[in-house]
Design an enzyme around this catalytic site. Structure first.
Site, PDB file in Angstrom:
ATOM      1  NE  ARG A  64      -3.680   2.773   1.111  1.00  0.00           N
ATOM      2  CZ  ARG A  64      -3.548   3.686   0.740  1.00  0.00           C
ATOM      3  NH1 ARG A  64      -2.161   4.555   0.032  1.00  0.00           N
ATOM      4  NH2 ARG A  64      -4.864   3.776   0.859  1.00  0.00           N
ATOM      5  CD  GLU A 108     -11.116   3.732  -2.555  1.00  0.00           C
ATOM      6  OE1 GLU A 108     -11.669   2.256  -2.830  1.00  0.00           O
ATOM      7  OE2 GLU A 108     -10.229   4.304  -1.992  1.00  0.00           O
ATOM      8  NE  ARG A 139      -3.903  -2.680   1.951  1.00  0.00           N
ATOM      9  CZ  ARG A 139      -5.062  -1.635   1.270  1.00  0.00           C
ATOM     10  NH1 ARG A 139      -4.992  -0.969   0.160  1.00  0.00           N
ATOM     11  NH2 ARG A 139      -4.842  -1.106   2.050  1.00  0.00           N
TER      12      ARG A 139
END
EC number: 3.1.-.-
Length: 283
Positions: free
Chosen positions: A144, A152, A192
């Site tokens: 990330r 998004e 992540r």
């Protein structure tokens, strides 16, 4: 008792012999004792001074040291990390990870195949990065990008946000198949690893991907009550300055900033979460 005078000397001798033989037969035979001189004599026979000679001692020390050093180098720098959950806490904020991008999930996260040592360790010319899904399964690190929040994409029944597709395509074109270096900070709630990412367009010219997205107006500075990660105050200032300049120039998602329906990625996610919670409460 005294022997009778008629007893002969031969009889006396026979009796003495019988008594001795009977007494000796009653005694248990004793095992021969082991001499502790055997080991001493063996150790004394070895010329130990031969091993202390420089011609023998120095190569032995060098060989042992070389093996231990090679093991340490492999363990610290050349051991491949399969997934983000396998990253040691000793890496966080201390080390970076070199790898090749295998896929891009959306505008601010992607996966890499860890290639420790890079080209010097043979990656790209002696050792190949796998390409099939079967080989890559459970063998990529999910990253990330730190400090930024991209619009998004449509997923989990939610609609896509304006400029979500543009940000995703930009990241695909910039990263897919490229070598990147990730300075890792911490894991997030989605398994992540949050990291500042540098992509190598040329051999010695790495580009800060998060910073470039802010300059292009394809992301905003990450805003959250907790969990914002930039890698330090200087990096945060650099990111905020880049966002302010993109906003001033009206680049990317800032083009429609004045409209009533404009939302930052953070506001969009908050609104979607509220809608989902309303659906859950109504059911």
């Amino acid at each position: 008792m005294r022997w009778l005078f008629w007893a002969s000397d031969n009889d006396k001798d026979g009796c003495k012999c019988n008594s001795k033989s009977s007494s000796s037969s009653d005694e248990k035979p004793t095992a021969p004792l082991k001499s502790n001189k055997d080991w001493n004599s063996l150790s004394n026979a070895i010329n130990w001074s031969h091993y202390a000679e420089p011609s023998n001692l120095i190569p032995t020390v060098l060989l042992t040291s070389g093996i231990l050093f090679a093991f340490r180098i492999h363990r610290r720098y050349l051991r491949r990390i399969p997934e983000a959950t396998n990253i040691s806490p000793s890496y966080l904020r201390q080390r970076s990870i070199l790898g090749k991008v295998t896929s891009v999930g959306d505008g601010d996260n992607f996966r890499i195949y860890h290639t420790p040592g890079g080209m010097l360790a043979g990656w790209g010319w002696l050792r190949k990065v796998p390409t099939s899904k079967k080989e890559l399964k459970n063998n990529t690190i999910h990253i990330r990008i730190a400090g930024v929040d991209a619009p998004e994409l449509a997923h989990f029944g939610r609609p896509s946000q304006p400029f979500g597709e543009e940000a995703h395509k930009w990241l695909i074109n910039r990263l897919t198949g490229r070598r990147i270096r990730a300075y890792v900070y911490r894991p997030d709630q989605y398994s992540r690893i949050v990291a500042t990412v540098y992509a190598y367009r040329f051999l010695f010219f790495p580009q800060d991907i998060g910073l470039q997205m802010l300059r292009e107006g394809l992301a905003t500075v990450y805003e959250a009550k907790s969990g914002a990660e930039f890698g330090g105050p200087e990096q945060e200032k650099k990111y905020r300055d880049a966002e302010a300049l993109a906003k001033k120039k009206g680049k990317g998602l800032w083009k429609t900033k004045g409209s009533n329906d404009w939302e930052s990625p953070r506001d969009f996610k908050s609104r979607m979460n509220a809608i989902d919670q309303g659906k859950d409460s109504s059911t």
